[in-house]
Design an enzyme around this catalytic site. Sequence first.
Site, PDB file in Angstrom:
ATOM      1  N   ARG A   1       0.951  -1.123  -0.129  1.00 39.83           N
ATOM      2  CA  ARG A   1       0.142  -0.135  -0.009  1.00 39.83           C
ATOM      3  C   ARG A   1       0.769   1.216   0.062  1.00 39.83           C
ATOM      4  O   ARG A   1       0.407   2.386  -0.220  1.00 39.83           O
ATOM      5  CB  ARG A   1      -0.993   0.091   1.161  1.00 39.83           C
ATOM      6  CG  ARG A   1      -2.311  -0.454   0.971  1.00 39.83           C
ATOM      7  CD  ARG A   1      -3.458   0.607   0.200  1.00 39.83           C
ATOM      8  NE  ARG A   1      -3.406   1.944   0.717  1.00 39.83           N
ATOM      9  CZ  ARG A   1      -3.911   2.299   1.780  1.00 39.83           C
ATOM     10  NH1 ARG A   1      -4.675   1.673   2.465  1.00 39.83           N
ATOM     11  NH2 ARG A   1      -3.715   3.699   2.277  1.00 39.83           N
TER      12      ARG A   1
ATOM     13  N   ASP B   1     -14.042  -0.882  -0.859  1.00 43.19           N
ATOM     14  CA  ASP B   1     -14.849  -0.250   0.432  1.00 43.19           C
ATOM     15  C   ASP B   1     -16.086   0.134  -0.144  1.00 43.19           C
ATOM     16  O   ASP B   1     -16.499   0.137  -1.256  1.00 43.19           O
ATOM     17  CB  ASP B   1     -14.034   1.223   0.470  1.00 43.19           C
ATOM     18  CG  ASP B   1     -14.487   1.657   2.002  1.00 43.19           C
ATOM     19  OD1 ASP B   1     -14.086   1.199   3.124  1.00 43.19           O
ATOM     20  OD2 ASP B   1     -15.220   2.259   1.944  1.00 43.19           O
TER      21      ASP B   1
ATOM     22  N   TYR C   1     -23.182   8.066   6.097  1.00 41.96           N
ATOM     23  CA  TYR C   1     -21.885   8.927   5.838  1.00 41.96           C
ATOM     24  C   TYR C   1     -22.279   9.913   4.910  1.00 41.96           C
ATOM     25  O   TYR C   1     -21.847  10.967   5.203  1.00 41.96           O
ATOM     26  CB  TYR C   1     -21.004   7.930   5.054  1.00 41.96           C
ATOM     27  CG  TYR C   1     -20.211   6.824   5.870  1.00 41.96           C
ATOM     28  CD1 TYR C   1     -19.070   7.225   6.806  1.00 41.96           C
ATOM     29  CD2 TYR C   1     -20.450   5.630   5.871  1.00 41.96           C
ATOM     30  CE1 TYR C   1     -18.775   6.198   7.702  1.00 41.96           C
ATOM     31  CE2 TYR C   1     -20.248   4.670   6.610  1.00 41.96           C
ATOM     32  CZ  TYR C   1     -18.896   5.003   7.729  1.00 41.96           C
ATOM     33  OH  TYR C   1     -18.145   4.370   8.416  1.00 41.96           O
TER      34      TYR C   1
END
Length: 350
Positions: free
Chosen positions: A40, A76, A151
């Site tokens: 990453r 995600d 969210y």
Amino acid sequence: MTDTALAPLLAAAASTEPTRIPVWFMRQAGRSLPEYRQVRTGHSMLESCANPELVTEITLQPVRRHRVDAAIFYSDIMVPLRAIGVGVDIQSGVGPVIEKPIRGPEDLQVLRPLEPEDVTYVTEAVRMLVAELGETPLIGFAGAPFTLASYLVEGGPSKDYRRTKAMMVARPDLWNDLCARLAAISAAFLRVQIDAGARCVQLFDSWAGSLSRQDYTAHVMPHSASVLARVDDVPRIHFGVGTGELLADMTRAGADVIGVDWRISLDEAAERVGGRTPVQGNIDPALLGAPWPVLAQRVRDVIRAGAHAPGHIVNLGHGVPPDTDPAVLTRIVDLVHAEGLGLRAEERAA
Ligand code: CP3
């Protein structure tokens, strides 16, 4: 009857006897793995999700290391929203942050339907993964409408979801329009993963446990049911945190497997959902740091409790905490594979 033709995860999800008790971990890809942190480096989270080679490597890492019975697609819940143009950033140590939170009908325009062309990198990554995985199934996933809405409406992570709940009860038309759009997007995101080869899906309604049963059934469940109805050609796992009181309704929404957090035992969960639905869970992630003999006993307790359901997929009650020693996860997998069927048979005979 033992089903030797099906992968253990799919056998358990179908309430047939698997060749071993299947186990995987939410958030197994990422977080605690040093090999993850290494690949990453220099890539932001959302950038990594759009890179099929990187996604493939990260998704495979825990399968190679722990020999888990499923891979979970590295992505995600915000990826499909970003793909249609929602201004969302993942801030380190915070989580998803929304540039322009949704507060009125004019803000809904951005939530257009997701087309497969918006996420070609997902199709590509899933195809590469399925080729590498062989018999090990890939689980696709998406966020459920309520969790995504939380969210979008709050603008980021929240403790009490006040703006979200206010919209839900005070502006039902706006709420239903928002959630119907999110349901279509989530279903389309799952469909892309299934069409490319994912053999199971999990719908994450991570924050639904903040709702009363009344509000869940009136304002949330119909939208989750609409997502799940559109992907009923593969086994569907339906999961949320703190959802002990909602398990029966979440199952009615269309789950083939009900995901359970650590707050309620799996025998109780199995009873609450009517005794005919396989369960997934539910080792308390906070106990991963406990001395091994203590943790091992807890894993055995979870297997025994899960024997009261017609199928059991061992997992944690929520995601792997970032500071987990990965060796502990490997040890859990080994224990479940070595002792699982025996413990389950013993408990079912008792
Ligand atoms: O934490 C990591 O594994 C590193 C990569 C990462 C993911 N999401 C992977 C992911 C990061 C930094 C995020 C951002 C993010 N998105 C956060 C903050 C995470 C943190 O602790 O910093 C949060 C809370 C989200 C929103 C989100 N994403 C939710 C609510 C869910 C559902 C699962 C849950 O935890 O309740 C996700 C799914 C998700 N994010 C997955 C992955 C690999 C897939 C599910 C899985 O692997 O089990």
